[in-house]
Design a protein around this motif. Structure first.
Motif: not given
Length: 255
Positions: A53, A63-66, A136, A141-145, A173
């Motif tokens: 995302h 909120e971006r994914d890393r 996160a 927060q909902q972002y995933r790495t 995550n």
């Protein structure tokens, strides 16, 4: 620019275009890594065109994914994918390795939007990914790495220190991808069989408390299925071991 990919055919085309660009980038620069970038293109295409995302128009969105390319020497593939995804002009790829270019031989997050970590010293990327995943969790927060490692890189002790911490904190995550092309820079083939830099990678990662998925790293449908599974596996970080071919896509370079 390729629009956000929906179909398998579009994803496969993105990977092929990335491989073409890798060869052009390195040829134009007169040097650079080719084998590792070519082996990672399918996974990177799946990530940037389907899984992550991210928004090229807002590369620092909280909120971006890393994503971290821990094997930073394979940056030609990452630059190619970023360009195809719209983070930078495709024409700018010709500036790689030039003085004052944003596209240095290893990713520099202070120069190029869309990079979440500067890498190059092997073994360090997973530690940064663990920190982002913990952040996160702490911040709700909902972002995933996601972190891509090389198999030769996995001989670095820091990788296994980070692996233990990720398991301790149950970082579900966090997803690591091992570009398992079985041929590191200073490792050579014994007859027809390449020596794996580490023996039985799947067993080692399981022993460190990770969910492990072993896949064909060039089969797009399998890659996407693995990332879907990684999103729902609970209470542990996920390692996707992508079995790949170094130099993939160029017949006389493969393996």
């Amino acid at each position: 620019m390729i629009e956000h990919a929906r179909s398998l055919d579009t994803l496969r085309a993105a990977a092929r275009n990335a491989r073409r660009l890798v060869l052009q980038i390195v040829h134009h620069a007169g040097g650079g890594h080719v084998g590792g970038p070519l082996s990672s293109c399918d996974v990177l295409a799946a990530l940037y065109f389907r899984v992550l995302h991210v928004d090229p128009a807002w590369p620092t969105a909280p909120e971006r994914d890393r994503f971290i390319l821990s094997k930073g020497h394979s940056t030609a593939a990452l630059y190619a994918i970023l360009a195809l995804r719209g983070f930078l002009p495709v024409d700018e790829l010709a500036s790689m390795y030039q003085l004052d270019s944003r596209l240095q031989g290893h990713p520099d997050m202070t120069r190029l939007p869309g990079l979440d970590m500067s890498t190059g010293s092997l073994g360090q990327g997973l530690s940064a990914g663990v920190g982002m995943a913990i952040a996160a969790k702490l911040g709700g927060q909902q972002y995933r790495t996601y972190v891509m490692l090389g198999d030769g890189e996995s001989q670095e002790g820091q990788v296994w220190e980070a692996a233990q911490v990720a398991a301790k904190y149950r970082l579900d995550n966090l997803v690591a991808i091992l570009d398992h092309n079985r041929l590191q820079q200073y490792g050579w083939r014994d007859g027809d069989v390449p020596h794996a830099p580490i023996d039985d990678a799947a067993a080692k990662w399981r022993a460190f408390g990770w969910h492990v998925l072993v896949i064909d790293g060039h089969d797009m449908l399998t890659i996407l299925d693995a990332f879907k599974q990684a999103e729902i596996l609970p209470k542990k970080p996920v390692m996707i071991i992508a079995q790949t071919t170094k130099g993939k896509g160029v017949s006389f370079m493969e393996n």
